[in-house]
Each structure stands twice: as C-alpha cells, then as structure tokens.
Design a protein around this motif. Structure first.
Motif, PDB file in Angstrom:
ATOM      1  N   GLY A  31     -32.978  21.073  23.178  1.00 46.02           N
ATOM      2  CA  GLY A  31     -32.381  21.805  22.053  1.00 46.02           C
ATOM      3  C   GLY A  31     -31.423  22.887  22.517  1.00 46.02           C
ATOM      4  O   GLY A  31     -30.308  23.028  21.994  1.00 46.02           O
ATOM      5  N   LEU A  32     -31.846  23.667  23.507  1.00 41.17           N
ATOM      6  CA  LEU A  32     -30.983  24.748  23.998  1.00 41.17           C
ATOM      7  C   LEU A  32     -29.746  24.219  24.711  1.00 41.17           C
ATOM      8  O   LEU A  32     -28.666  24.801  24.606  1.00 41.17           O
ATOM      9  N   THR A  33     -29.891  23.121  25.422  1.00 42.82           N
ATOM     10  CA  THR A  33     -28.732  22.524  26.082  1.00 42.82           C
ATOM     11  C   THR A  33     -27.704  22.104  25.038  1.00 42.82           C
ATOM     12  O   THR A  33     -26.496  22.366  25.193  1.00 42.82           O
ATOM     13  N   ALA A  34     -28.166  21.488  23.958  1.00 39.90           N
ATOM     14  CA  ALA A  34     -27.243  21.050  22.902  1.00 39.90           C
ATOM     15  C   ALA A  34     -26.584  22.245  22.218  1.00 39.90           C
ATOM     16  O   ALA A  34     -25.362  22.261  22.006  1.00 39.90           O
ATOM     17  N   VAL A  35     -27.365  23.264  21.877  1.00 38.98           N
ATOM     18  CA  VAL A  35     -26.818  24.433  21.183  1.00 38.98           C
ATOM     19  C   VAL A  35     -25.836  25.189  22.081  1.00 38.98           C
ATOM     20  O   VAL A  35     -24.746  25.581  21.641  1.00 38.98           O
ATOM     21  N   THR A  36     -26.190  25.378  23.350  1.00 36.26           N
ATOM     22  CA  THR A  36     -25.312  26.092  24.275  1.00 36.26           C
ATOM     23  C   THR A  36     -24.015  25.328  24.501  1.00 36.26           C
ATOM     24  O   THR A  36     -22.924  25.920  24.514  1.00 36.26           O
ATOM     25  N   ALA A  37     -24.111  24.019  24.662  1.00 30.70           N
ATOM     26  CA  ALA A  37     -22.897  23.211  24.842  1.00 30.70           C
ATOM     27  C   ALA A  37     -22.020  23.272  23.602  1.00 30.70           C
ATOM     28  O   ALA A  37     -20.785  23.378  23.710  1.00 30.70           O
ATOM     29  N   LEU A  38     -22.622  23.228  22.424  1.00 33.33           N
ATOM     30  CA  LEU A  38     -21.858  23.302  21.177  1.00 33.33           C
ATOM     31  C   LEU A  38     -21.159  24.655  21.037  1.00 33.33           C
ATOM     32  O   LEU A  38     -19.975  24.720  20.694  1.00 33.33           O
ATOM     33  N   LEU A  39     -21.888  25.740  21.315  1.00 36.63           N
ATOM     34  CA  LEU A  39     -21.282  27.075  21.238  1.00 36.63           C
ATOM     35  C   LEU A  39     -20.156  27.236  22.253  1.00 36.63           C
ATOM     36  O   LEU A  39     -19.092  27.771  21.931  1.00 36.63           O
ATOM     37  N   LEU A  73     -29.035  32.249  27.703  1.00 35.40           N
ATOM     38  CA  LEU A  73     -29.246  30.866  27.274  1.00 35.40           C
ATOM     39  C   LEU A  73     -29.383  29.930  28.475  1.00 35.40           C
ATOM     40  O   LEU A  73     -30.260  29.057  28.498  1.00 35.40           O
ATOM     41  N   VAL A  74     -28.546  30.104  29.482  1.00 38.45           N
ATOM     42  CA  VAL A  74     -28.642  29.273  30.687  1.00 38.45           C
ATOM     43  C   VAL A  74     -29.956  29.543  31.410  1.00 38.45           C
ATOM     44  O   VAL A  74     -30.615  28.616  31.885  1.00 38.45           O
ATOM     45  N   ARG A  75     -30.374  30.806  31.466  1.00 37.83           N
ATOM     46  CA  ARG A  75     -31.673  31.144  32.087  1.00 37.83           C
ATOM     47  C   ARG A  75     -32.812  30.463  31.334  1.00 37.83           C
ATOM     48  O   ARG A  75     -33.737  29.928  31.948  1.00 37.83           O
ATOM     49  N   ALA A  76     -32.761  30.447  30.018  1.00 36.47           N
ATOM     50  CA  ALA A  76     -33.802  29.788  29.226  1.00 36.47           C
ATOM     51  C   ALA A  76     -33.803  28.287  29.483  1.00 36.47           C
ATOM     52  O   ALA A  76     -34.869  27.668  29.608  1.00 36.47           O
ATOM     53  N   ILE A  77     -32.616  27.684  29.576  1.00 36.58           N
ATOM     54  CA  ILE A  77     -32.526  26.236  29.845  1.00 36.58           C
ATOM     55  C   ILE A  77     -33.108  25.923  31.229  1.00 36.58           C
ATOM     56  O   ILE A  77     -33.884  24.974  31.386  1.00 36.58           O
ATOM     57  N   LEU A  78     -32.756  26.717  32.223  1.00 29.69           N
ATOM     58  CA  LEU A  78     -33.269  26.475  33.574  1.00 29.69           C
ATOM     59  C   LEU A  78     -34.784  26.668  33.651  1.00 29.69           C
ATOM     60  O   LEU A  78     -35.475  25.904  34.328  1.00 29.69           O
ATOM     61  N   LEU A  79     -35.281  27.661  32.955  1.00 33.03           N
ATOM     62  CA  LEU A  79     -36.724  27.897  32.925  1.00 33.03           C
ATOM     63  C   LEU A  79     -37.444  26.736  32.247  1.00 33.03           C
ATOM     64  O   LEU A  79     -38.483  26.267  32.727  1.00 33.03           O
ATOM     65  N   ALA A  80     -36.873  26.238  31.158  1.00 30.54           N
ATOM     66  CA  ALA A  80     -37.473  25.089  30.472  1.00 30.54           C
ATOM     67  C   ALA A  80     -37.390  23.832  31.327  1.00 30.54           C
ATOM     68  O   ALA A  80     -38.327  23.035  31.370  1.00 30.54           O
ATOM     69  N   ALA A  81     -36.273  23.644  32.038  1.00 28.53           N
ATOM     70  CA  ALA A  81     -36.135  22.474  32.913  1.00 28.53           C
ATOM     71  C   ALA A  81     -37.130  22.526  34.062  1.00 28.53           C
ATOM     72  O   ALA A  81     -37.725  21.511  34.426  1.00 28.53           O
ATOM     73  N   THR A  82     -37.333  23.718  34.622  1.00 29.96           N
ATOM     74  CA  THR A  82     -38.313  23.873  35.694  1.00 29.96           C
ATOM     75  C   THR A  82     -39.713  23.597  35.177  1.00 29.96           C
ATOM     76  O   THR A  82     -40.512  22.935  35.843  1.00 29.96           O
TER      77      THR A  82
END
Length: 194
Positions: A31-39, A73-82
């Motif tokens: 979800g965050l990857t999609a929202v961040t890419a869209l923004l 947002l990138v930190r949240a995505i990386l944390l979720a990916a980890t």
C-alpha cells in the motif's frame, strides 16, 4: 480493610503470530509503495511551476516538508519490507503506520501550504518615459493625479536615463512610454553638455 482486585475474565491479548505480522507488513509495504509512487509521480508531472510564484521562504519550507515526508514514507516501506522478509517483531510492524501517517501528513501540509500561501509580490515593471525634458527610466506609478511618478529601481545600473530619485513628470509633457527589461539609454540619445 484490603481491596482485592479481580483477575480478568479472559486471557490478555495474545502476541500476534509471526505469520500475521508478515501479512500485515506485506500489506503496508504494498500500500505504501503504491501511495508513495503515486504522490511522487503527481509531484513530478506537476513540476515546480506551482511553487515558482511563491516567496522563496515558502518554497524552501514546502521543499523541506516534502523531503521529510517522502523520507518517512520510504523508511516505512523499508521497515515493512524488512518485516516481510524476516521474523518481524511486533513493535517494528506497529511503527510502520506511525511513520506512514506522519510522512503523509508532512506531504499533505506541504501541498496544502503551497496552495494557500500568498504569491510573492510581482516585481515592478520598468518603464522608459520620453517627455519634454528628455528620457527617464524606472518604476512607474500614476500618482498623484496629473503626474507620473518615476521611482529608481535599486537593481538597475546607474546611467544617464535611470531615475536617481523620485521624479514627478506631468502627464501633459509625456510623448511616449515603453516597457523595458533594463534601463539603457537609446543609441540616438544626445549626450548632454557638461
């Protein structure tokens, strides 16, 4: 007299299983990857033109907020990916929504602030006036009534037609007015006697 506390009826919240934490983390990551890419795509397509008319301090603040928001947002995505790839701890997965909401909030504040901020004052236009006593160039105002006020522009290089001080020119003595980018004497202007 002593007070006895009753034990809870059921068991306290059990710790989430690693598999449910992975599922949550994967959902947040996607979800965050999609929202961040869209923004990011929307901001790139729109470009900096919307901010170009704002005062430099507002542009700087909006840029800093956007940078901080996207970093969160990138930190949240990386944390979720980890957390998706490894055995996640519940506090890691729980911090993803906080980072995401804070990052989205900063991006939203930057965009909203840029929309609502007043535009920077437009620079005055330089006008070259030809009148009975010669040519004068500077910033022009139509006050007081019956006169054109020519003000010096501090950004202009001093020369023989640049206004040196506030000059009142009667409207009846004006032969022509031309908007110019720089106050430069025309080639045909005679040099006054010393």
């Amino acid at each position: 007299m002593s007070v006895e506390l009753a034990a809870p009826d059921g068991p306290t919240d059990p710790a989430p299983s690693p598999e449910s934490l992975r599922t949550q983390a994967a959902a947040w990551r996607n979800g965050l990857t999609a929202v961040t890419a869209l923004l990011a795509a929307a901001l790139i397509v729109r470009g900096p033109d919307d901010l170009a008319e704002l005062h430099w301090t507002v542009r700087l603040l909006a840029g800093a907020l956007l940078l901080a928001g996207f970093a969160l947002l990138v930190r949240a995505i990386l944390l979720a990916a980890t957390a998706t790839a490894t055995a996640p701890a519940s506090h890691d997965v729980a911090s993803v929504p906080r980072l995401a909401v804070t990052g989205l909030g900063l991006v939203g504040i930057a965009v909203l602030g840029a929309w609502l901020a007043p535009a920077a004052p437009a620079p005055g236009k330089l006008i070259q006036l030809t009148y009975d006593h010669g040519i004068i160039c500077g910033l022009v105002s139509l006050e007081p009534e019956g006169y054109v006020t020519v003000l010096p522009d501090p950004g202009q290089q001093a020369n023989r037609i640049t206004a040196k001080a506030r000059t009142l020119v009667p409207i009846s003595s004006i032969h022509g007015m031309t908007e110019v980018g720089v106050c430069e004497p025309p080639a045909t202007l005679p040099t006054p006697a010393p």
